[in-house]
Design an enzyme around this catalytic site. Structure first.
Site, PDB file in Angstrom:
ATOM      1  N   ILE A   6       0.859  -1.194   0.000  1.00 22.79           N
ATOM      2  CA  ILE A   6       0.000   0.000   0.000  1.00 22.79           C
ATOM      3  C   ILE A   6       0.887   1.233   0.000  1.00 22.79           C
ATOM      4  CG2 ILE A   6      -1.882   1.211   1.180  1.00 22.79           C
ATOM      5  CD1 ILE A   6      -2.095  -1.609   2.771  1.00 22.79           C
ATOM      6  N   ASN A  87      -2.103   4.019  -3.867  1.00 24.16           N
ATOM      7  CA  ASN A  87      -3.044   4.921  -3.183  1.00 24.16           C
ATOM      8  C   ASN A  87      -2.473   6.320  -2.945  1.00 24.16           C
ATOM      9  OD1 ASN A  87      -5.155   5.698  -0.996  1.00 24.16           O
ATOM     10  ND2 ASN A  87      -3.191   5.699   0.086  1.00 24.16           N
ATOM     11  N   TYR A 154      -4.031  18.005 -11.044  1.00 26.68           N
ATOM     12  CA  TYR A 154      -4.617  16.829 -10.369  1.00 26.68           C
ATOM     13  C   TYR A 154      -5.609  16.120 -11.303  1.00 26.68           C
ATOM     14  CZ  TYR A 154      -6.992  14.198  -6.595  1.00 26.68           C
ATOM     15  OH  TYR A 154      -7.523  13.215  -5.792  1.00 26.68           O
ATOM     16  N   LYS A 158      -4.891  12.244 -12.629  1.00 24.06           N
ATOM     17  CA  LYS A 158      -5.853  11.177 -12.313  1.00 24.06           C
ATOM     18  C   LYS A 158      -6.533  10.663 -13.595  1.00 24.06           C
ATOM     19  CE  LYS A 158      -5.436  10.945  -7.765  1.00 24.06           C
ATOM     20  NZ  LYS A 158      -4.891   9.767  -7.069  1.00 24.06           N
ATOM     21  N   THR A 191      -9.937  13.392   5.250  1.00 20.91           N
ATOM     22  CA  THR A 191      -8.502  13.138   5.425  1.00 20.91           C
ATOM     23  C   THR A 191      -7.734  14.462   5.301  1.00 20.91           C
ATOM     24  OG1 THR A 191      -8.129  12.868   3.076  1.00 20.91           O
ATOM     25  CG2 THR A 191      -8.734  10.880   4.286  1.00 20.91           C
TER      26      THR A 191
END
Ligand SMILES: NC(=O)c1ccc[n+]([C@@H]2O[C@H](COP(=O)([O-])OP(=O)(O)OC[C@H]3O[C@@H](n4cnc5c(N)ncnc54)[C@H](OP(=O)(O)O)[C@@H]3O)[C@@H](O)[C@H]2O)c1
Length: 253
Positions: A6, A87, A154, A158, A191
Site C-alpha cells: 500500500i 493509493n 490533479y 488522475k 482526510t
C-alpha cells in the site's frame, strides 16, 4: 499467503486499507515517506507480517530501487496473491494555469501517475515468471472525469491514471494472465487531503466554499468506510479488470 503493498499507508485512506487488511491477516508492506507507528503496533497484536519501506514517490530512481527490493522480498515468499494499492496522491498545486510553479506540477504527476505506472510495471513483469496473481488498484478521483477549476494538474494526472488502468487491463486480458487492474474513486473523505484543499485561497480555487461546506455539514466519508468497501470488493474476487469503480456504486449495492 496473500501480500498487500500500500503506497501512502501512513495516513488517510492508505492507513485505513492497511488496518483492514491486517484484520484479515494479510501481510502488509507500507510505503510512504513517514511511518505510521500504529500499523506496527497492530501487526504485533495480530501477529501478521508487516514491513515499512520509506520512499519518496516523487523520485523515480528511489521508486525503482525500493520497489525492486519489495518485489524481490515478496516473490521469494511464493505468495498466493499480491494486492497492490497505488493509493498515495497529492492534490497540489492548486492554482489556475498561468500561475503554476514548475516543481509542484512535476511532483504531482510523478506521485499520482508516473509512480503507479512504474510500480505496476515491476509487479506485472515479475508475475510473468511465476504463478502469482497480481491485483492492482489505482486510487483515482472524480476529478479524473470532471474538470475542477484550479485543479488542472490533479485532474490530468488522475485522468491519465484511469487511462493507464484501462489500457493495462486490456493488455493483461489479451495476454491471458490472471492479473487484474482496476481504478477506484473514493469520493470525498475526511482526510488531510481535504484539509489541504480547504486551506487553499479563493482566487486559486473557485469552489473553495463548497469544499468548506462539505466539512461543516459532515458530508465527508470516513476513510474506514471507504477502505472497507474497497477491500470487500478486492477480496471478493469479483472486481472487473479495467473498470473504474466509484465508492457510491459499492456503498449503494
Ligand atoms: N481525500 C479525498 O477526499 C479524496 C478524494 C478523491 C480521491 N482521493 C485520493 O485518495 C488517495 C488517498 O488520499 P488521502 O485523502 O488518504 O490523502 P492523505 O491523507 O493526504 O494521504 C496521502 C498519503 O500519500 C502519501 N504521500 C504523499 N506524497 C508522497 C510522496 N512524495 N512519497 C510517498 N508517499 C507520499 C502520504 O505519506 P507521507 O506523507 O508519509 O509520505 C500519505 O500517506 C489519493 O490518491 C487521493 O488522490 C482522495
Amino acid at each position: 499467503m496473500k501480500y498487500a503493498i500500500i503506497t501512502g499507508a501512513s495516513k488517510g485512506l492508505g492507513a485505513a486499507i492497511a488496518k483492514r487488511l491486517m484484520n484479515e491477516e494479510i501481510s502488509v508492506i507500507s510505503v510512504s515517506r513517514t511511518e505510521n507507528k500504529e500499523l506496527r503496533k497492530l501487526a504485533l497484536e495480530k501477529g501478521t507480517v508487516y514491513k515499512h519501506f520509506s520512499c519518496n514517490l516523487a523520485l523515480e530512481k528511489e521508486v525503482q530501487e525500493v520497489f525492486m527490493e519489495i518485489s524481490h522480498f515478496i516473490f521469494q515468499k511464493d505468495p498466493s496473491e499480491i494486492l497492490l494499492f497505488n493509493n498515495a496522491g497529492v492534490v497540489d498545486p492548486i492554482h489556475t494555469v498561468g500561475n503554476l510553479d514548475q516543481t509542484p506540477v512535476i511532483r504531482n504527476v510523478q506521485i499520482n501517475l508516473i509512480a503507479p505506472i512504474l510500480i505496476t510495471n515491476i509487479f506485472f513483469n515479475k508475475a510473468q515468471h511465476t504463478e502469482t496473481k497480481v491485483q492492482a488498484v489505482n486510487v483515482t478521483s472524480g476529478a479524473a472525469v470532471r474538470s475542477i477549476e484550479g485543479w488542472s494538474v490533479y485532474c490530468s494526472s488522475k485522468a491519465g491514471l484511469n487511462m493507464f488502468t484501462q489500457t493495462a487491463a486490456l493488455e493483461q486480458a489479451e495476454l491471458k494472465t490472471q492479473n487484474k487492474i482496476i481504478a477506484f474513486s473514493p469520493g470525498i473523505m475526511d482526510t488531510d487531503m481535504q484539509a489541504t484543499i480547504r486551506s487553499s485561497s479563493k482566487d486559486a480555487f473557485r469552489d473553495l466554499d463548497q469544499f468548506k461546506g462539505y466539512k461543516e455539514n459532515n458530508m465527508l466519508l470516513p476513510a474506514e468506510t471507504v477502505a472497507d468497501a474497497l477491500v470487500d470488493l478486492v477480496l471478493s474476487g469479483d472486481a472487473e479488470s479495467g473498470k473504474v469503480y466509484h465508492i457510491n456504486d459499492l456503498l449503494n449495492k
